[in-house]
Enzyme design. Structure first.
Site, mmCIF file in Angstrom:
data_model
loop_
_atom_site.group_PDB
_atom_site.id
_atom_site.type_symbol
_atom_site.label_atom_id
_atom_site.label_comp_id
_atom_site.label_asym_id
_atom_site.label_seq_id
_atom_site.Cartn_x
_atom_site.Cartn_y
_atom_site.Cartn_z
ATOM 1 N N CYS A 212 0.784 -1.190 0.028
ATOM 2 C CA CYS A 212 -0.185 0.053 0.133
ATOM 3 C C CYS A 212 0.999 1.083 -0.012
ATOM 4 C CB CYS A 212 -0.911 0.092 1.338
ATOM 5 S SG CYS A 212 -0.283 -0.054 2.809
HETATM 6 P P1 NAD Z 1 -10.413 -5.493 -0.572
HETATM 7 O O1 NAD Z 1 -10.883 -4.082 -0.087
HETATM 8 O O2 NAD Z 1 -10.882 -5.993 -1.874
HETATM 9 O O3 NAD Z 1 -10.811 -6.466 0.584
HETATM 10 C C1 NAD Z 1 -10.084 -6.245 1.975
HETATM 11 C C2 NAD Z 1 -10.682 -7.025 2.840
HETATM 12 O O4 NAD Z 1 -12.264 -6.737 2.998
HETATM 13 C C3 NAD Z 1 -10.946 -8.639 2.314
HETATM 14 O O5 NAD Z 1 -10.880 -9.274 3.459
HETATM 15 C C4 NAD Z 1 -12.360 -8.632 1.846
HETATM 16 O O6 NAD Z 1 -12.958 -9.854 1.738
HETATM 17 C C5 NAD Z 1 -13.283 -7.427 2.629
HETATM 18 N N1 NAD Z 1 -14.244 -6.982 2.226
HETATM 19 C C6 NAD Z 1 -14.662 -6.986 0.676
HETATM 20 N N2 NAD Z 1 -15.938 -6.401 0.850
HETATM 21 C C7 NAD Z 1 -16.380 -5.991 2.075
HETATM 22 C C8 NAD Z 1 -17.484 -5.303 2.541
HETATM 23 N N3 NAD Z 1 -18.520 -4.842 1.749
HETATM 24 N N4 NAD Z 1 -17.504 -5.549 3.735
HETATM 25 C C9 NAD Z 1 -16.792 -5.697 4.811
HETATM 26 N N5 NAD Z 1 -15.461 -6.386 4.299
HETATM 27 C C10 NAD Z 1 -15.179 -6.621 2.876
HETATM 28 O O7 NAD Z 1 -8.619 -5.070 -0.548
HETATM 29 P P2 NAD Z 1 -7.594 -6.149 -1.073
HETATM 30 O O8 NAD Z 1 -7.769 -6.173 -2.682
HETATM 31 O O9 NAD Z 1 -7.857 -7.288 -0.395
HETATM 32 O O10 NAD Z 1 -6.189 -5.365 -0.718
HETATM 33 C C11 NAD Z 1 -5.785 -4.468 -1.602
HETATM 34 C C12 NAD Z 1 -6.009 -3.001 -0.895
HETATM 35 O O11 NAD Z 1 -5.392 -3.012 0.314
HETATM 36 C C13 NAD Z 1 -5.340 -1.690 -1.675
HETATM 37 O O12 NAD Z 1 -5.987 -0.776 -2.117
HETATM 38 C C14 NAD Z 1 -4.077 -1.603 -0.714
HETATM 39 O O13 NAD Z 1 -3.758 -0.120 -0.882
HETATM 40 C C15 NAD Z 1 -4.930 -1.576 0.539
HETATM 41 N N6 NAD Z 1 -3.969 -1.590 1.820
HETATM 42 C C16 NAD Z 1 -3.834 -0.774 2.376
HETATM 43 C C17 NAD Z 1 -2.845 -0.882 3.612
HETATM 44 C C18 NAD Z 1 -2.816 0.377 4.449
HETATM 45 O O14 NAD Z 1 -1.881 0.249 5.527
HETATM 46 N N7 NAD Z 1 -3.178 1.675 4.343
HETATM 47 C C19 NAD Z 1 -1.853 -1.910 3.568
HETATM 48 C C20 NAD Z 1 -2.247 -3.083 2.905
HETATM 49 C C21 NAD Z 1 -3.386 -2.904 2.041
#
Ligand code: NAD
Length: 478
Positions: free
Chosen positions: A278
């Site tokens: 991220c």
């Molecule tokens: P995502 O948002 O698709 O999923 C994250 C989690 O949320 C998963 O466990 C997913 O199953 C769950 N989820 C999906 N829809 C949901 C809902 N409606 N309600 C509750 N939970 C739900 O993200 P991803 O593709 O797994 O990860 C990549 C993203 O994460 C990128 O945008 C990255 O920048 C971000 N990220 C941010 C940080 C930070 O510290 N700022 C760190 C790591 C990753």
């Protein structure tokens, strides 16, 4: 790997089976898992609710010892867990083991937090009174995590929550549940009482909504679009929220930079771990005098990386973690070219011995700060270069993006570095260092829409995982 859910100290199968594939070799199945139904997710929340008061009341040294032991077990199993991580998420094996060691460090740090927890004493305005400000556990914590750090990220959330006397229900990403299963095994082996930690697998929205509704606090990391949905849901129950979201991190390279160092930190930030951090660098804002030399050197580094199977010790850049992300990355590059970006390194998919999701480190040049490729997160090994005249323009371009997670500058001038540090709107600023690469003893996070609510890790842990209580005590005249 046959991974089950973990509720109230029992390992249970869900109702909807699913498997994970190795992104280095899509013909290899890595894990067999199953998603829970609604009633089992509610059961997990109830188990946490029932176990939390006992955990909060448990002797401080006992709690610290359990967290320390969890860290010790993670260290002892780091090769095994790191290898699974590598097979399921696609980080190189060295990166997988390194991430597991980081997870262990988070538990060791949290063990220290148990015994460091503090309160405040105040004299009172009123004679015969004093005032105490103490911190209490927030209660039941829902932790929802993404796929890109499958062991370290759940660990810093779970360790922090447990340190302050909370019970946890963790929902990992369905792309990478294996490390979360191993984390549950580790906590069980460390002696954590049943119900204090629970692991549920399920669809994001359906499982997430139950968790948000029934928890006292939600710690979430994922994309900004998901973060908006989660926040809207949490508003209905007024569940306390901590959201760590997407980034579009900029590294500024000035004419006065040490070029070797600038190329080193820019290439590390943009391409290491396949750009799936991220805090990875997606925008390279470069002043005119050094632009051409910088681009030439960066293109050379990009082309020299060895892209391949994550378990091959020669590999420097592993595969993209899943097919959905892989297709999005390739489309991102095509869209950028359609906008006018010139591709100087990376020609999309890379062929290897196995049928994996391999992508060449990609460098786009001739881009403008306002273009889509500089405003939307790619989350892949893709960086675009924006040429600017001077530091003023560089700061303006760096800040002219909605995301505000991490930023950096390469310069040999302390004055320029300090000006950038002050004026950058990002939550984390790196001077002569990659925009990625965080330490576990200090806060991490970004400003909205890259983050929402209290930061994570370090001293910020107590802020989110506790509630403050102010007590006025009339002890009478002494
Ligand atoms: P995502 O948002 O698709 O999923 C994250 C989690 O949320 C998963 O466990 C997913 O199953 C769950 N989820 C999906 N829809 C949901 C809902 N409606 N309600 C509750 N939970 C739900 O993200 P991803 O593709 O797994 O990860 C990549 C993203 O994460 C990128 O945008 C990255 O920048 C971000 N990220 C941010 C940080 C930070 O510290 N700022 C760190 C790591 C990753």
């Amino acid at each position: 790997m046959q991974g089950q859910n973990f509720i109230a100290g029992r390992w249970i199968d869900g109702i909807t089976p699913f498997t994970t594939a190795n992104p280095s070799d899509l013909d290899e199945t890595v894990g067999h898992y199953s998603k829970l139904g609604e009633s089992e997710v509610r059961e997990a929340m109830a188990a946490a609710r029932a176990a939390q008061p006992g955990w909060a009341a448990c002797n401080m040294q006992v709690r610290a010892d359990i967290l320390r032991k969890a860290g010790d077990i993670l260290l002892a199993r780091s090769e095994e867990i790191g290898t699974l991580l590598s097979r399921e998420e696609g980080k190189t094996r060295a990166e997988g083991i390194g991430e597991t060691i980081r997870a262990a460090q988070c538990f060791h740090y949290a063990a220290g937090d148990v015994v460091r927890a503090q309160g405040e004493f105040y004299h009172s305005m009123r004679d015969g009174f004093n005032v105490l400000v103490t911190r209490e556990p927030v209660g039941v914590v829902a932790a929802i995590t993404p796929w890109n750090f499958p062991i370290a990220l759940p660990s810093w959330k779970v360790a922090g929550a447990l340190a302050y006397g909370n019970a946890v229900v963790l929902k990992p990403s369905s792309f990478v549940p294996g490390c979360a299963v191993m984390l549950a095994q580790v906590l069980e082996a460390a002696g954590l009482p049943a119900g204090v930690f629970n692991l549920v697998m399920g669809d994001g929205r359906a499982t997430g909504n139950i968790m948000i509704d029934e928890a006292d606090a939600l710690t979430f990391t994922g994309g900004t679009a998901t973060g908006r949905l989660v926040l809207a849901r949490a508003a209905e129950t007024m569940t306390k929220c901590q959201l760590e979201l997407g980034g579009k991190n900029a590294l500024v390279v000035l004419d006065d930079a040490d070029l070797d160092l600038a190329v080193d930190i820019a290439s590390n930030g943009a391409w290491i771990q396949t750009g799936q951090r991220c805090t990875g660098t997606e925008r390279l804002i470069v002043t005119r005098g050094v632009h051409d030399a910088f681009v030439e050197r960066m293109a050379g580094v990009a082309k020299a990386y060895r892209v391949g199977h994550a378990l091959d010790p020669q590999t420097q850049i592993g595969p993209v973690a899943n097919t959905q992300q892989f297709n999005e990355n390739l489309k991102f590059v095509r869209d950028a070219q359609a906008e006018g970006a010139e591709l100087v390194a990376g020609a999309g998919a890379v062929e290897c011995r196995t049928r994996g999701l391999f992508m060449a480190p990609t460098l786009l040049v001739g881009t403008q700060g306002a273009w889509r490729c500089n405003q939307h997160e790619s989350f892949g090994p893709i960086a675009s270069v924006i040429r600017v005249d001077d530091l003023d323009e560089a700061i303006a371009v760096a800040n002219a993006c909605a995301y505000k997670l991490s930023s950096g500058i390469a310069t040999s001038s302390l004055r320029n570095a300090e000006r950038f540090r002050r004026e950058s709107l990002a939550g984390m600023v790196m001077i002569n260092a990659p925009t990625a690469g965080l330490e576990y003893h200090v806060p991490l996070g970004g400003r909205s829409p890259s983050g929402y609510g209290p930061r994570e890790t370090g001293a910020a842990t107590a802020e989110f995982f506790t509630e403050s209580k102010t007590s006025y005590i009339n002890h009478g005249a002494i």
